[in-house]
Scaffold this motif. Structure first.
Motif, PDB file in Angstrom:
ATOM      1  N   PHE A 209      23.661 125.012  66.705  1.00  0.00           N
ATOM      2  CA  PHE A 209      23.135 126.300  65.932  1.00  0.00           C
ATOM      3  C   PHE A 209      24.103 127.008  65.797  1.00  0.00           C
ATOM      4  CE2 PHE A 209      21.235 130.748  68.087  1.00  0.00           C
ATOM      5  CZ  PHE A 209      20.874 130.489  67.020  1.00  0.00           C
ATOM      6  N   LEU A 210      25.125 127.295  66.840  1.00  0.00           N
ATOM      7  CA  LEU A 210      26.244 128.348  66.533  1.00  0.00           C
ATOM      8  C   LEU A 210      26.566 128.549  65.488  1.00  0.00           C
ATOM      9  CD1 LEU A 210      27.533 128.655  69.894  1.00  0.00           C
ATOM     10  CD2 LEU A 210      25.827 130.610  68.745  1.00  0.00           C
ATOM     11  N   GLN A 211      27.285 126.865  64.821  1.00  0.00           N
ATOM     12  CA  GLN A 211      27.129 126.489  63.255  1.00  0.00           C
ATOM     13  C   GLN A 211      26.363 127.128  62.102  1.00  0.00           C
ATOM     14  OE1 GLN A 211      30.667 124.426  63.140  1.00  0.00           O
ATOM     15  NE2 GLN A 211      30.400 125.264  60.658  1.00  0.00           N
ATOM     16  N   ALA A 212      25.792 126.653  62.263  1.00  0.00           N
ATOM     17  CA  ALA A 212      24.383 127.663  61.193  1.00  0.00           C
ATOM     18  C   ALA A 212      24.768 129.198  60.839  1.00  0.00           C
ATOM     19  CB  ALA A 212      23.175 127.147  61.690  1.00  0.00           C
ATOM     20  N   GLU A 213      24.849 129.530  62.685  1.00  0.00           N
ATOM     21  CA  GLU A 213      24.981 130.695  62.791  1.00  0.00           C
ATOM     22  C   GLU A 213      25.931 131.285  61.553  1.00  0.00           C
ATOM     23  OE1 GLU A 213      23.447 133.867  63.664  1.00  0.00           O
ATOM     24  OE2 GLU A 213      21.495 132.288  64.380  1.00  0.00           O
ATOM     25  N   GLU A 214      26.811 130.641  61.965  1.00  0.00           N
ATOM     26  CA  GLU A 214      28.307 130.845  61.444  1.00  0.00           C
ATOM     27  C   GLU A 214      28.427 131.251  59.982  1.00  0.00           C
ATOM     28  OE1 GLU A 214      32.535 128.548  61.020  1.00  0.00           O
ATOM     29  OE2 GLU A 214      32.184 129.325  63.200  1.00  0.00           O
ATOM     30  N   TYR A 215      27.901 130.256  58.990  1.00  0.00           N
ATOM     31  CA  TYR A 215      27.468 129.697  57.836  1.00  0.00           C
ATOM     32  C   TYR A 215      26.565 131.033  57.651  1.00  0.00           C
ATOM     33  CZ  TYR A 215      29.308 124.916  57.542  1.00  0.00           C
ATOM     34  OH  TYR A 215      30.363 124.019  57.472  1.00  0.00           O
ATOM     35  N   ILE A 216      25.546 131.543  57.715  1.00  0.00           N
ATOM     36  CA  ILE A 216      24.633 132.486  58.107  1.00  0.00           C
ATOM     37  C   ILE A 216      25.893 133.812  57.696  1.00  0.00           C
ATOM     38  CG2 ILE A 216      22.996 133.903  58.575  1.00  0.00           C
ATOM     39  CD1 ILE A 216      21.595 131.726  59.323  1.00  0.00           C
ATOM     40  N   GLU A 217      26.307 134.211  58.587  1.00  0.00           N
ATOM     41  CA  GLU A 217      27.456 135.059  58.765  1.00  0.00           C
ATOM     42  C   GLU A 217      28.090 134.928  57.712  1.00  0.00           C
ATOM     43  OE1 GLU A 217      31.135 137.114  61.014  1.00  0.00           O
ATOM     44  OE2 GLU A 217      29.755 135.966  62.222  1.00  0.00           O
ATOM     45  N   GLY A 240      31.918 121.176  57.175  1.00  0.00           N
ATOM     46  CA  GLY A 240      30.542 120.891  56.781  1.00  0.00           C
ATOM     47  C   GLY A 240      29.999 119.423  57.262  1.00  0.00           C
ATOM     48  N   PHE A 241      31.561 118.434  56.681  1.00  0.00           N
ATOM     49  CA  PHE A 241      32.013 116.941  56.946  1.00  0.00           C
ATOM     50  C   PHE A 241      31.069 117.211  58.610  1.00  0.00           C
ATOM     51  CE2 PHE A 241      32.363 116.345  52.920  1.00  0.00           C
ATOM     52  CZ  PHE A 241      31.313 114.679  52.682  1.00  0.00           C
ATOM     53  N   HIS A 242      31.859 118.007  59.428  1.00  0.00           N
ATOM     54  CA  HIS A 242      32.227 117.417  60.813  1.00  0.00           C
ATOM     55  C   HIS A 242      30.918 118.090  61.510  1.00  0.00           C
ATOM     56  CE1 HIS A 242      32.944 118.959  65.199  1.00  0.00           C
ATOM     57  NE2 HIS A 242      33.443 118.389  64.742  1.00  0.00           N
ATOM     58  N   GLY A 243      29.953 119.265  61.134  1.00  0.00           N
ATOM     59  CA  GLY A 243      28.565 119.311  62.110  1.00  0.00           C
ATOM     60  C   GLY A 243      27.680 118.091  61.253  1.00  0.00           C
ATOM     61  N   ALA A 244      27.769 117.041  59.833  1.00  0.00           N
ATOM     62  CA  ALA A 244      27.613 115.904  59.913  1.00  0.00           C
ATOM     63  C   ALA A 244      27.205 115.474  60.981  1.00  0.00           C
ATOM     64  CB  ALA A 244      27.193 115.715  58.510  1.00  0.00           C
ATOM     65  N   HIS A 245      28.469 114.697  61.456  1.00  0.00           N
ATOM     66  CA  HIS A 245      29.014 114.104  61.849  1.00  0.00           C
ATOM     67  C   HIS A 245      28.946 114.710  63.104  1.00  0.00           C
ATOM     68  CE1 HIS A 245      31.123 112.753  59.121  1.00  0.00           C
ATOM     69  NE2 HIS A 245      31.782 111.189  59.067  1.00  0.00           N
ATOM     70  N   VAL A 246      28.588 115.327  64.169  1.00  0.00           N
ATOM     71  CA  VAL A 246      27.949 115.920  64.935  1.00  0.00           C
ATOM     72  C   VAL A 246      26.717 115.412  65.435  1.00  0.00           C
ATOM     73  CG1 VAL A 246      27.212 118.079  66.761  1.00  0.00           C
ATOM     74  CG2 VAL A 246      29.971 117.704  65.426  1.00  0.00           C
ATOM     75  N   THR A 247      26.424 115.998  63.615  1.00  0.00           N
ATOM     76  CA  THR A 247      24.448 115.552  63.686  1.00  0.00           C
ATOM     77  C   THR A 247      24.091 114.357  63.748  1.00  0.00           C
ATOM     78  OG1 THR A 247      23.849 117.624  62.384  1.00  0.00           O
ATOM     79  CG2 THR A 247      22.443 116.248  62.517  1.00  0.00           C
ATOM     80  N   LEU A 248      24.953 113.762  63.717  1.00  0.00           N
ATOM     81  CA  LEU A 248      24.626 112.239  63.593  1.00  0.00           C
ATOM     82  C   LEU A 248      25.458 111.538  65.003  1.00  0.00           C
ATOM     83  CD1 LEU A 248      24.474 108.705  62.718  1.00  0.00           C
ATOM     84  CD2 LEU A 248      26.932 108.980  62.366  1.00  0.00           C
ATOM     85  N   GLY A 249      26.152 112.055  65.751  1.00  0.00           N
ATOM     86  CA  GLY A 249      26.650 111.777  66.979  1.00  0.00           C
ATOM     87  C   GLY A 249      25.352 112.214  68.117  1.00  0.00           C
ATOM     88  N   VAL A 286      37.618 115.695  67.049  1.00  0.00           N
ATOM     89  CA  VAL A 286      38.075 115.674  65.249  1.00  0.00           C
ATOM     90  C   VAL A 286      38.487 117.437  64.871  1.00  0.00           C
ATOM     91  CG1 VAL A 286      37.096 116.602  63.015  1.00  0.00           C
ATOM     92  CG2 VAL A 286      38.133 114.244  63.931  1.00  0.00           C
ATOM     93  N   TRP A 287      37.221 117.857  65.572  1.00  0.00           N
ATOM     94  CA  TRP A 287      36.960 119.957  65.827  1.00  0.00           C
ATOM     95  C   TRP A 287      38.019 120.572  66.420  1.00  0.00           C
ATOM     96  CZ3 TRP A 287      34.729 123.090  63.777  1.00  0.00           C
ATOM     97  CH2 TRP A 287      34.138 124.470  63.736  1.00  0.00           C
ATOM     98  N   ILE A 288      38.540 120.455  67.729  1.00  0.00           N
ATOM     99  CA  ILE A 288      39.956 120.340  67.636  1.00  0.00           C
ATOM    100  C   ILE A 288      40.969 120.780  66.629  1.00  0.00           C
ATOM    101  CG2 ILE A 288      41.892 120.553  69.200  1.00  0.00           C
ATOM    102  CD1 ILE A 288      40.263 119.669  71.108  1.00  0.00           C
ATOM    103  N   ALA A 289      41.163 119.570  65.874  1.00  0.00           N
ATOM    104  CA  ALA A 289      41.702 119.821  64.390  1.00  0.00           C
ATOM    105  C   ALA A 289      41.472 120.400  63.806  1.00  0.00           C
ATOM    106  CB  ALA A 289      42.209 118.350  64.049  1.00  0.00           C
ATOM    107  N   VAL A 290      40.118 120.847  63.267  1.00  0.00           N
ATOM    108  CA  VAL A 290      39.423 121.766  62.261  1.00  0.00           C
ATOM    109  C   VAL A 290      39.600 123.103  62.765  1.00  0.00           C
ATOM    110  CG1 VAL A 290      37.328 122.935  61.649  1.00  0.00           C
ATOM    111  CG2 VAL A 290      38.146 120.132  61.507  1.00  0.00           C
ATOM    112  N   PHE A 291      39.395 123.074  63.998  1.00  0.00           N
ATOM    113  CA  PHE A 291      39.664 125.059  64.757  1.00  0.00           C
ATOM    114  C   PHE A 291      41.774 125.105  64.533  1.00  0.00           C
ATOM    115  CE2 PHE A 291      40.571 127.744  68.569  1.00  0.00           C
ATOM    116  CZ  PHE A 291      39.720 128.237  68.015  1.00  0.00           C
ATOM    117  N   ILE A 292      42.076 124.062  65.243  1.00  0.00           N
ATOM    118  CA  ILE A 292      43.674 124.610  64.482  1.00  0.00           C
ATOM    119  C   ILE A 292      43.671 124.908  63.354  1.00  0.00           C
ATOM    120  CG2 ILE A 292      46.292 123.923  64.995  1.00  0.00           C
ATOM    121  CD1 ILE A 292      45.220 122.581  67.331  1.00  0.00           C
ATOM    122  N   PHE A 293      43.750 124.164  61.987  1.00  0.00           N
ATOM    123  CA  PHE A 293      44.206 124.053  60.628  1.00  0.00           C
ATOM    124  C   PHE A 293      43.171 125.023  59.654  1.00  0.00           C
ATOM    125  CE2 PHE A 293      46.261 120.020  62.300  1.00  0.00           C
ATOM    126  CZ  PHE A 293      47.462 120.235  62.878  1.00  0.00           C
TER     127      PHE A 293
END
Length: 297
Positions: A209-217, A240-249, A286-293
């Motif tokens: 939900f917060l990821q969608a909010e971030e995209y809207i912003e 986006g690909f990470h969000g798709a993987h979170v959805t699958l998880g 993976v998200w921790i790596a995304v957040f850092i880089f």
């Protein structure tokens, strides 16, 4: 429940592999048609319907095929060798996912440390910078693109210490709650298992939900879109690909929750739950790596 520990189970012929092949073919064909139609500026919706049909076939295949596997497992048809096969299969699948994200992180690093500096005149790119974009300044994140008319850069960047940091906390905590759920399953404490698993799902869906909010912003306030140059492209590819993987998880863990309520899994035999846990921990890392880089540096 039957006991088939000393033998190797050979399943009957199945329709699911051919259905999976057809569904995957239609899904990829529909996606390619959509991209080509959109790039050509047409309003043909054939690609959407092909993609939708392929997606339905894939969903039916997954529901039916995994349903068969669950029935066979519950019937005690699987031996220890089958269990090892499942573990190796899931391990190689997660390894392939590691390589999948490694490719996109590689793109990010190459663009950031090679392509953009070259466009700015470093190394052998001095002539390119002088002839084509003499006013271009190489910096990252890249907001002032070389061709700023066709690909206008974003007017601002996502604040990493707002929604991204909150999402990081949500996923890290969800890994802890899922581990507690796993320990509860091993101790055969079904009440705590349900509690921790539900909390994990709440945290996971809150992340989405917060990821969608971030995209809207990003789209409405910052001009950070897929057309915002290479930074926008790498940002949305990775997140986006990470969000798709979170959805699958999250879907996998939801299925595990339904199975828990149906009384499935034993303290010493619950690989389906373990595999879903492995996958969830993987997307958290993976998200921790995304957040850092992507967000921080």
């Amino acid at each position: 429940m039957a006991n088939n520990e000393g033998s190797y189970y050979v399943p009957a012929q199945s329709k699911w592999p051919i259905i999976a092949s057809i569904g995957l073919f239609l899904t990829l064909t529909g996606a390619a048609m959509m991209m080509n139609n959109l790039s050509a500026g047409t309003k043909d919706t054939t690609g959407h319907w092909v993609l939708f049909t392929g997606s339905l076939l894939m969903a039916w295949m997954l529901f039916g095929w995994f349903g068969n596997v669950i029935q066979e497992s519950r019937a005690g048809l699987y031996s220890n060798q089958m269990d090892r096969s499942f573990r190796w299969g899931m391990g190689w699948f997660i390894f392939s996912e590691v390589m999948f994200f490694a490719a996109f992180f590689g793109v990010l690093f190459y663009v950031r440390f090679f392509s953009v500096p070259w466009l700015g005149g470093e190394g052998d790119g001095e002539m390119t910078n002088w002839l084509l974009w003499p006013d271009f300044t190489a910096q990252w994140p890249l907001q002032d693109n070389p061709d700023n008319k066709q690909f206008p850069g974003a007017s601002g960047l996502i604040n990493p210490f707002h929604l991204p940091l909150l999402n990081t906390l949500l996923l890290v905590i969800s890994s802890v709650t899922l581990t507690l759920a796993h320990h509860a399953l091993r101790k055969d404490n079904r009440a705590k298992l349900k509690l921790w698993l539900i909390l994990t799902l709440v945290l996971g869906f809150a992340f989405l939900f917060l990821q969608a909010e971030e995209y809207i912003e990003a789209y409405t306030e910052l001009g950070l879109t897929l057309k915002a140059g290479i930074y926008g492209s790498t940002f949305f590819i990775l997140t986006g690909f990470h969000g798709a993987h979170v959805t699958l998880g999250a879907i996998m863990l939801t299925v595990m929750l339904f199975r828990v309520y149906k009384g499935h899994f034993e303290p010493d035999k619950h690989f389906a739950f373990e595999s879903a846990s492995w996958y969830w921990h993987f997307v958290d890392v993976v998200w921790i790596a995304v957040f850092i880089f992507v967000y921080l540096i």
